[in-house]
Design a protein around this motif. Structure first.
Motif, PDB file in Angstrom:
ATOM      1  N   SER A   1       4.567  10.482   1.561  1.00 20.06           N
ATOM      2  CA  SER A   1       4.180   9.017   1.482  1.00 20.06           C
ATOM      3  C   SER A   1       5.891   8.145   1.106  1.00 20.06           C
ATOM      4  O   SER A   1       5.816   7.212   1.815  1.00 20.06           O
ATOM      5  CB  SER A   1       3.757   8.378   0.423  1.00 20.06           C
ATOM      6  N   LYS A   2       6.856   9.358   1.150  1.00 17.65           N
ATOM      7  CA  LYS A   2       8.037   8.292   1.086  1.00 17.65           C
ATOM      8  C   LYS A   2       8.437   8.596   2.684  1.00 17.65           C
ATOM      9  O   LYS A   2       9.126   7.856   3.063  1.00 17.65           O
ATOM     10  CB  LYS A   2       8.692   9.640   0.563  1.00 17.65           C
TER      11      LYS A   2
ATOM     12  N   ASN B   1       0.562  -1.533   0.264  1.00 20.41           N
ATOM     13  CA  ASN B   1       0.027   0.105   0.058  1.00 20.41           C
ATOM     14  C   ASN B   1       1.265   0.996   0.127  1.00 20.41           C
ATOM     15  O   ASN B   1       0.531   1.921  -1.055  1.00 20.41           O
ATOM     16  CB  ASN B   1      -1.006   0.046   1.319  1.00 20.41           C
ATOM     17  N   ALA B   2       2.426   1.431   0.788  1.00 20.08           N
ATOM     18  CA  ALA B   2       2.659   2.340   0.653  1.00 20.08           C
ATOM     19  C   ALA B   2       3.507   2.739   0.074  1.00 20.08           C
ATOM     20  O   ALA B   2       3.246   3.988  -1.342  1.00 20.08           O
ATOM     21  CB  ALA B   2       4.007   1.896   2.025  1.00 20.08           C
ATOM     22  N   TYR B   3       4.101   1.767  -0.639  1.00 18.34           N
ATOM     23  CA  TYR B   3       4.312   1.655  -1.825  1.00 18.34           C
ATOM     24  C   TYR B   3       3.643   2.467  -3.416  1.00 18.34           C
ATOM     25  O   TYR B   3       4.343   3.365  -3.860  1.00 18.34           O
ATOM     26  CB  TYR B   3       5.563   0.424  -2.520  1.00 18.34           C
ATOM     27  N   VAL B   4       2.691   1.753  -3.239  1.00 12.75           N
ATOM     28  CA  VAL B   4       1.635   2.116  -4.645  1.00 12.75           C
ATOM     29  C   VAL B   4       1.637   4.025  -4.474  1.00 12.75           C
ATOM     30  O   VAL B   4       1.710   4.275  -5.714  1.00 12.75           O
ATOM     31  CB  VAL B   4       0.842   1.471  -4.530  1.00 12.75           C
ATOM     32  N   THR B   5       1.262   3.933  -3.101  1.00 16.39           N
ATOM     33  CA  THR B   5       0.414   5.082  -2.880  1.00 16.39           C
ATOM     34  C   THR B   5       2.214   6.257  -3.022  1.00 16.39           C
ATOM     35  O   THR B   5       1.490   6.897  -3.771  1.00 16.39           O
ATOM     36  CB  THR B   5       0.626   5.234  -1.705  1.00 16.39           C
ATOM     37  N   TYR B   6       3.421   5.739  -3.179  1.00 22.40           N
ATOM     38  CA  TYR B   6       4.406   7.179  -3.093  1.00 22.40           C
ATOM     39  C   TYR B   6       4.550   7.025  -4.531  1.00 22.40           C
ATOM     40  O   TYR B   6       4.695   7.828  -5.281  1.00 22.40           O
ATOM     41  CB  TYR B   6       5.770   5.887  -2.747  1.00 22.40           C
TER      42      TYR B   6
ATOM     43  N   ILE C   1      19.360  11.211  -4.934  1.00 17.31           N
ATOM     44  CA  ILE C   1      19.561  11.971  -5.617  1.00 17.31           C
ATOM     45  C   ILE C   1      18.191  13.062  -6.157  1.00 17.31           C
ATOM     46  O   ILE C   1      18.134  14.681  -6.119  1.00 17.31           O
ATOM     47  CB  ILE C   1      19.328  11.053  -6.651  1.00 17.31           C
ATOM     48  N   TYR C   2      17.187  12.317  -5.590  1.00 14.72           N
ATOM     49  CA  TYR C   2      15.741  12.563  -5.272  1.00 14.72           C
ATOM     50  C   TYR C   2      15.811  14.207  -4.196  1.00 14.72           C
ATOM     51  O   TYR C   2      15.506  15.361  -3.967  1.00 14.72           O
ATOM     52  CB  TYR C   2      14.675  11.548  -4.634  1.00 14.72           C
ATOM     53  N   GLN C   3      16.829  13.953  -3.196  1.00 12.65           N
ATOM     54  CA  GLN C   3      16.956  14.512  -1.898  1.00 12.65           C
ATOM     55  C   GLN C   3      17.760  16.165  -3.148  1.00 12.65           C
ATOM     56  O   GLN C   3      17.421  17.516  -3.010  1.00 12.65           O
ATOM     57  CB  GLN C   3      17.437  14.325  -0.137  1.00 12.65           C
TER      58      GLN C   3
ATOM     59  N   ILE D   1       7.331   5.213   4.065  1.00 11.50           N
ATOM     60  CA  ILE D   1       8.104   4.590   3.779  1.00 11.50           C
ATOM     61  C   ILE D   1       9.536   4.077   4.659  1.00 11.50           C
ATOM     62  O   ILE D   1       9.695   3.117   5.207  1.00 11.50           O
ATOM     63  CB  ILE D   1       8.673   4.204   2.358  1.00 11.50           C
ATOM     64  N   ASP D   2      10.147   5.283   4.938  1.00 12.51           N
ATOM     65  CA  ASP D   2      11.938   5.426   5.531  1.00 12.51           C
ATOM     66  C   ASP D   2      11.384   5.058   7.708  1.00 12.51           C
ATOM     67  O   ASP D   2      12.159   4.537   7.764  1.00 12.51           O
ATOM     68  CB  ASP D   2      12.052   6.442   5.647  1.00 12.51           C
ATOM     69  N   THR D   3       9.990   5.522   7.452  1.00  8.03           N
ATOM     70  CA  THR D   3       9.491   5.125   8.965  1.00  8.03           C
ATOM     71  C   THR D   3       9.980   3.769   8.459  1.00  8.03           C
ATOM     72  O   THR D   3      10.797   3.291  10.320  1.00  8.03           O
ATOM     73  CB  THR D   3       8.557   5.903   9.395  1.00  8.03           C
ATOM     74  N   MET D   4       8.851   3.042   7.883  1.00  5.31           N
ATOM     75  CA  MET D   4       8.389   1.644   8.259  1.00  5.31           C
ATOM     76  C   MET D   4       9.871   1.004   7.906  1.00  5.31           C
ATOM     77  O   MET D   4      10.071  -0.352   8.813  1.00  5.31           O
ATOM     78  CB  MET D   4       7.981   1.883   6.938  1.00  5.31           C
TER      79      MET D   4
END
Ligand SMILES: [Zn+2]
Length: 252
Positions: free
Chosen positions: A241-242, A93-98, A230-232, A245-248
């Motif tokens: 949402s990212k 769920n978290a990855y698709v949301t992201y 790279i994203y940062q 994922i990091d928290t997860m």
């Protein structure tokens, strides 16, 4: 397009939010018209007839009034697909949301991007079937970089184009450097060749052709670290949402 048209379209429910007392605004990623916001009157009433059609992550064929500007209206659903595992599994769920948030950030509303629509459907199918959601997400992150205006050279050394020497990622050079050119960047990433191999592979692979994924846990952690950087630094994108994922990930 005309200012407005009632038509059939393919869509993915990206997200929804409550609006007024009984209504909802639902953002669809449509194949034909890009991202569009729909005003769903009565969406929060019991027994609402299109309730299933606007559940999160639903995809399908719909009929609605598409407006060039302003809110669109949903009339009916023709076929619906629900991804059971994505709905049940908090990680999937978290990855698709992201992934959907990335698409939302990468393209303006109303711009048709059928190529990306098909990739998202493919990603949802594969994540639902149990393929590695993190790696599929990395494919999106890497392949969306040019859309965000960040052109990284992954094919070979950015200076001499060699591919037969050990390669390393150099943020300041904007891609890979071969061993002969490592001196150009004292702060190169010091990646192992397996991680470099996956960066090359994931940035160019056609997701439709991916049938299985078996990336070692340690390599996944290194891929995530490089792509996060790279994203940062280059993209400058910070999505809720990212962070989730990091928290997860920190739960282990
Ligand atoms: Zn070189």
């Amino acid at each position: 397009m005309a200012a407005q048209v009632t038509t059939q379209f393919q869509g993915i429910v990206m997200y929804r939010k409550d609006y007024r007392e009984r209504d909802q605004l639902v953002k669809f990623f449509t194949r034909e018209f890009g991202k569009k916001m729909f005003y769903i009157r009565g969406a929060r009433k019991k027994g609402f007839k299109l309730a299933a059609a606007i559940l999160p992550f639903t995809t399908g064929t719909y009929v609605g009034l598409i407006k060039e500007k302003g809110l669109c209206y949903l009339n009916a659903e023709k076929t619906l697909t629900q991804f059971e595992q994505i709905n049940l599994d908090i990680k999937k769920n978290a990855y698709v949301t992201y992934i959907l948030n990335l698409i939302d950030s990468a393209f303006p509303d109303g711009d048709p991007v059928p190529f990306w629509y098909d990739r998202v459907i493919s990603a949802m199918e594969k994540i639902d079937q149990g393929l590695d959601a993190q790696i599929i997400t990395h494919i999106f992150e890497l392949q969306l970089l040019p859309v965000f205006g960040v052109q990284q050279e992954w094919r070979g050394c950015i200076v001499c184009h060699r591919t037969d020497l050990p390669l390393d990622y150099s943020e300041s050079s904007g891609g890979l450097l071969c061993q002969n050119h490592w001196h150009l960047d004292p702060k190169r990433a010091h990646l192992d060749q397996r991680t470099v191999y996956y960066l090359q592979k994931l940035s160019s692979v056609n997701l439709d052709n991916v049938r299985s994924i078996g990336v070692h846990h340690g390599t996944k952690a290194k891929l995530k670290a490089v792509i996060d950087l790279i994203y940062q630094d280059e993209v400058g994108l910070s999505l809720k949402s990212k962070h989730f994922i990091d928290t997860m990930d920190s739960w282990g």
